[in-house]
Design a protein around this motif. Sequence first.
Motif, PDB file in Angstrom:
ATOM      1  N   HIS A 123       0.791  -1.185  -0.194  1.00 25.23           N
ATOM      2  CA  HIS A 123      -0.001   0.020   0.023  1.00 25.23           C
ATOM      3  C   HIS A 123       0.965   1.319  -0.052  1.00 25.23           C
ATOM      4  CE1 HIS A 123      -3.609  -2.132   0.678  1.00 25.23           C
ATOM      5  NE2 HIS A 123      -3.275  -2.866   1.668  1.00 25.23           N
ATOM      6  N   PRO A 124       0.713   2.287  -0.763  1.00 23.83           N
ATOM      7  CA  PRO A 124       1.453   3.464  -0.859  1.00 23.83           C
ATOM      8  C   PRO A 124       1.329   4.320   0.440  1.00 23.83           C
ATOM      9  CG  PRO A 124      -0.783   3.844  -1.689  1.00 23.83           C
ATOM     10  CD  PRO A 124      -0.753   2.423  -1.623  1.00 23.83           C
ATOM     11  N   ARG A 125       2.355   4.887   0.795  1.00 28.51           N
ATOM     12  CA  ARG A 125       2.715   5.925   1.690  1.00 28.51           C
ATOM     13  C   ARG A 125       2.281   7.417   1.216  1.00 28.51           C
ATOM     14  NH1 ARG A 125       1.444   6.049   5.085  1.00 28.51           N
ATOM     15  NH2 ARG A 125       2.681   7.597   6.146  1.00 28.51           N
ATOM     16  N   ASN A 126       2.478   7.505   0.177  1.00 28.58           N
ATOM     17  CA  ASN A 126       2.048   8.736  -0.493  1.00 28.58           C
ATOM     18  C   ASN A 126       1.226   8.619  -1.891  1.00 28.58           C
ATOM     19  OD1 ASN A 126       3.876  11.074   0.909  1.00 28.58           O
ATOM     20  ND2 ASN A 126       5.060   9.133   1.028  1.00 28.58           N
ATOM     21  N   ILE A 127       0.464   9.413  -2.145  1.00 26.09           N
ATOM     22  CA  ILE A 127      -0.289   9.574  -3.498  1.00 26.09           C
ATOM     23  C   ILE A 127       0.013  10.831  -3.981  1.00 26.09           C
ATOM     24  CG2 ILE A 127      -2.539   9.790  -4.473  1.00 26.09           C
ATOM     25  CD1 ILE A 127      -3.550   7.868  -2.294  1.00 26.09           C
ATOM     26  N   VAL A 128       0.473  11.185  -5.160  1.00 25.27           N
ATOM     27  CA  VAL A 128       0.843  12.278  -5.587  1.00 25.27           C
ATOM     28  C   VAL A 128      -0.142  12.711  -6.883  1.00 25.27           C
ATOM     29  CG1 VAL A 128       2.720  13.716  -6.855  1.00 25.27           C
ATOM     30  CG2 VAL A 128       2.999  12.034  -4.913  1.00 25.27           C
ATOM     31  N   MET A 129      -0.699  13.625  -7.130  1.00 27.02           N
ATOM     32  CA  MET A 129      -1.621  14.121  -8.005  1.00 27.02           C
ATOM     33  C   MET A 129      -0.610  15.085  -8.673  1.00 27.02           C
ATOM     34  SD  MET A 129      -5.262  13.909  -6.692  1.00 27.02           S
ATOM     35  CE  MET A 129      -5.612  12.447  -5.593  1.00 27.02           C
ATOM     36  N   LEU A 130      -0.081  15.024 -10.090  1.00 21.32           N
ATOM     37  CA  LEU A 130       0.525  15.942 -10.853  1.00 21.32           C
ATOM     38  C   LEU A 130      -0.443  16.659 -11.966  1.00 21.32           C
ATOM     39  CD1 LEU A 130       3.117  13.262 -12.019  1.00 21.32           C
ATOM     40  CD2 LEU A 130       3.506  14.937 -10.436  1.00 21.32           C
ATOM     41  N   THR A 131      -0.120  17.849 -11.936  1.00 18.93           N
ATOM     42  CA  THR A 131      -0.755  18.779 -12.862  1.00 18.93           C
ATOM     43  C   THR A 131       0.234  19.665 -13.775  1.00 18.93           C
ATOM     44  OG1 THR A 131      -2.426  20.746 -13.240  1.00 18.93           O
ATOM     45  CG2 THR A 131      -1.315  20.568 -11.023  1.00 18.93           C
ATOM     46  N   CYS A 132       0.003  20.160 -14.815  1.00 21.48           N
ATOM     47  CA  CYS A 132       1.048  21.084 -15.542  1.00 21.48           C
ATOM     48  C   CYS A 132       0.131  22.151 -15.627  1.00 21.48           C
ATOM     49  CB  CYS A 132       1.489  20.475 -16.769  1.00 21.48           C
ATOM     50  SG  CYS A 132       2.553  21.411 -17.756  1.00 21.48           S
ATOM     51  N   ASP A 133       0.124  23.176 -14.846  1.00 19.15           N
ATOM     52  CA  ASP A 133      -0.418  24.267 -14.624  1.00 19.15           C
ATOM     53  C   ASP A 133       0.057  25.428 -15.506  1.00 19.15           C
ATOM     54  OD1 ASP A 133      -2.316  26.347 -14.166  1.00 19.15           O
ATOM     55  OD2 ASP A 133      -1.264  26.988 -12.278  1.00 19.15           O
ATOM     56  N   ALA A 134      -0.454  25.654 -16.804  1.00 19.57           N
ATOM     57  CA  ALA A 134       0.203  26.576 -17.910  1.00 19.57           C
ATOM     58  C   ALA A 134      -0.102  27.921 -17.298  1.00 19.57           C
ATOM     59  CB  ALA A 134      -0.183  26.080 -18.993  1.00 19.57           C
ATOM     60  N   PHE A 135      -1.076  28.075 -16.585  1.00 22.19           N
ATOM     61  CA  PHE A 135      -1.713  29.548 -16.195  1.00 22.19           C
ATOM     62  C   PHE A 135      -0.557  30.098 -14.857  1.00 22.19           C
ATOM     63  CE2 PHE A 135      -5.164  27.527 -17.408  1.00 22.19           C
ATOM     64  CZ  PHE A 135      -5.812  28.096 -18.423  1.00 22.19           C
ATOM     65  N   GLY A 136       0.428  29.075 -14.288  1.00 17.90           N
ATOM     66  CA  GLY A 136       1.365  29.587 -13.423  1.00 17.90           C
ATOM     67  C   GLY A 136       0.890  30.270 -12.088  1.00 17.90           C
ATOM     68  N   VAL A 137      -0.253  29.537 -11.613  1.00 19.37           N
ATOM     69  CA  VAL A 137      -0.750  30.039 -10.420  1.00 19.37           C
ATOM     70  C   VAL A 137      -0.916  28.965  -9.227  1.00 19.37           C
ATOM     71  CG1 VAL A 137      -2.252  31.867 -11.344  1.00 19.37           C
ATOM     72  CG2 VAL A 137      -3.209  29.873 -11.150  1.00 19.37           C
ATOM     73  N   LEU A 138      -0.706  27.749  -9.602  1.00 18.58           N
ATOM     74  CA  LEU A 138      -0.988  26.747  -8.550  1.00 18.58           C
ATOM     75  C   LEU A 138       0.535  26.729  -7.999  1.00 18.58           C
ATOM     76  CD1 LEU A 138      -2.916  23.725 -10.190  1.00 18.58           C
ATOM     77  CD2 LEU A 138      -3.466  25.476  -8.133  1.00 18.58           C
ATOM     78  N   PRO A 139       0.552  26.293  -6.577  1.00 18.35           N
ATOM     79  CA  PRO A 139       1.878  25.995  -6.072  1.00 18.35           C
ATOM     80  C   PRO A 139       2.931  24.720  -6.564  1.00 18.35           C
ATOM     81  CG  PRO A 139       0.193  25.602  -4.412  1.00 18.35           C
ATOM     82  CD  PRO A 139      -0.599  25.984  -5.849  1.00 18.35           C
ATOM     83  N   PRO A 140       3.990  24.832  -6.455  1.00 18.88           N
ATOM     84  CA  PRO A 140       4.802  23.600  -6.921  1.00 18.88           C
ATOM     85  C   PRO A 140       4.505  22.464  -6.092  1.00 18.88           C
ATOM     86  CG  PRO A 140       6.258  25.169  -5.759  1.00 18.88           C
ATOM     87  CD  PRO A 140       4.951  25.877  -5.944  1.00 18.88           C
ATOM     88  N   ILE A 141       3.942  22.620  -4.875  1.00 20.36           N
ATOM     89  CA  ILE A 141       3.666  21.342  -4.243  1.00 20.36           C
ATOM     90  C   ILE A 141       2.405  21.784  -3.095  1.00 20.36           C
ATOM     91  CG2 ILE A 141       5.342  21.352  -2.275  1.00 20.36           C
ATOM     92  CD1 ILE A 141       5.411  18.081  -2.627  1.00 20.36           C
ATOM     93  N   ALA A 142       1.570  21.015  -2.741  1.00 23.80           N
ATOM     94  CA  ALA A 142       0.622  21.333  -1.753  1.00 23.80           C
ATOM     95  C   ALA A 142       0.205  19.916  -1.237  1.00 23.80           C
ATOM     96  CB  ALA A 142      -0.298  22.165  -2.192  1.00 23.80           C
ATOM     97  N   ARG A 143       0.065  19.801   0.178  1.00 29.57           N
ATOM     98  CA  ARG A 143      -0.806  18.774   0.864  1.00 29.57           C
ATOM     99  C   ARG A 143      -2.081  18.638   1.257  1.00 29.57           C
ATOM    100  NH1 ARG A 143       1.370  16.536   6.849  1.00 29.57           N
ATOM    101  NH2 ARG A 143       0.540  14.449   6.571  1.00 29.57           N
ATOM    102  N   LEU A 144      -2.588  17.785   0.524  1.00 33.65           N
ATOM    103  CA  LEU A 144      -4.190  17.493   0.304  1.00 33.65           C
ATOM    104  C   LEU A 144      -4.628  16.958   1.620  1.00 33.65           C
ATOM    105  CD1 LEU A 144      -4.497  16.679  -3.337  1.00 33.65           C
ATOM    106  CD2 LEU A 144      -4.324  18.868  -2.402  1.00 33.65           C
ATOM    107  N   THR A 145      -5.969  17.121   1.903  1.00 39.78           N
ATOM    108  CA  THR A 145      -6.757  16.331   2.826  1.00 39.78           C
ATOM    109  C   THR A 145      -7.366  15.213   2.087  1.00 39.78           C
ATOM    110  OG1 THR A 145      -8.814  17.657   2.439  1.00 39.78           O
ATOM    111  CG2 THR A 145      -7.463  18.597   4.241  1.00 39.78           C
ATOM    112  N   PRO A 146      -7.680  14.291   2.601  1.00 41.85           N
ATOM    113  CA  PRO A 146      -8.604  12.948   1.727  1.00 41.85           C
ATOM    114  C   PRO A 146      -9.739  13.738   0.927  1.00 41.85           C
ATOM    115  CG  PRO A 146      -7.978  12.485   3.981  1.00 41.85           C
ATOM    116  CD  PRO A 146      -7.749  13.773   4.112  1.00 41.85           C
ATOM    117  N   ALA A 147     -10.454  14.900   1.544  1.00 39.37           N
ATOM    118  CA  ALA A 147     -11.534  15.396   0.748  1.00 39.37           C
ATOM    119  C   ALA A 147     -11.058  16.133  -0.549  1.00 39.37           C
ATOM    120  CB  ALA A 147     -12.316  16.076   1.669  1.00 39.37           C
ATOM    121  N   GLN A 148      -9.760  16.882  -0.306  1.00 34.89           N
ATOM    122  CA  GLN A 148      -9.284  17.651  -1.392  1.00 34.89           C
ATOM    123  C   GLN A 148      -8.659  16.530  -2.541  1.00 34.89           C
ATOM    124  OE1 GLN A 148      -6.708  20.009   1.147  1.00 34.89           O
ATOM    125  NE2 GLN A 148      -7.674  21.976   0.325  1.00 34.89           N
TER     126      GLN A 148
END
Length: 315
Positions: A123-148
């Motif tokens: 079972h994974p210890r980490n789940i990473v959701m990758l996005t290539c945000d071409a608008f340049g406004v999302l942070p390079p990394i953020a921690r998510l709650t299960p709901a997020q």
Amino acid sequence: MHCAVNDGADGSAVFFGLSGTGKTTLSADPARSLIGDDEHGWDGGGLFNFEGGCYAKAIRLSQQSEPDIYAASHRRGAILENVSYDPQAGRFDFDDDSKTENTRIAYPLGFIPNASSTRCAGHPRNIVMLTCDAFGVLPPIARLTPAQAMYHFLSGYTAKVAGTERGVKEPEATFSACFGAPFMPRRPTEYANLLREFISISQADCWLVNTGWSGGPYGVGRRMPIAATRALLQGALDGSLARADFHIDRSFGLSVPASAPGVDSKMLDPVQTWSSREEFDQMSSRLVRMFETNFRALALVVDQQVLDAQPGGVR
């Protein structure tokens, strides 16, 4: 799951992401065992790979930034699509996009030196959701709650940029539920509910990672340095980043680390990389509205916790 998986001393990790967000590149980590880069399952025993091969984007591939994939591209048996080749010089030109930006390399999993022989992990210890945000406004990394995590899994956001598809002249938001809607025969919420159940079982930390632009949108800012993304992922996967101090991003309501080893703290807060706060706020509000528009149909079938996890941040 449309994702990559690797494994290490600190446990396995899942990398969700649409094409071009970095699944293949970031999962091919010399310090970790590669389980696979595209199609996996997750059951009561852990993670397992379906395919036994990799399909990497080749545009601007270099030996310095992606040594394992570069070496795999030069082995007999690798298949290169749309990549320019100079027969006199005897070399590929990975920077040539004259045919298409979507150049590719297909090769067996075993071409990666540290690939797993079993193609399985716990079972994974980490789940990473990758996005290539071409608008340049999302942070390079953020921690998510299960709901997020459920919200962003159901959204499946990335952005197309000029040159990747005919007719795309400026950044264009793309949403694909479960980061792979065409592959999913059931309703997206069924997979999202399974994800929430397995996050609870595994107690995995969840992260949103932006491999796109910083300091402005595509054409103004610059692409997130891969060295910074790797440093942030290393902190996430070894558990050290989870112990950092976090603040809530005012635009999207995301938990962003205040500092991380090997990364300029200014880069962690996207607004600080823009020359105009007003332009940043306008662009981030535009992206928030795109998230809201895309999620309208799903808003009718998810619970209140997921609805509360929508972007909007601190008002």
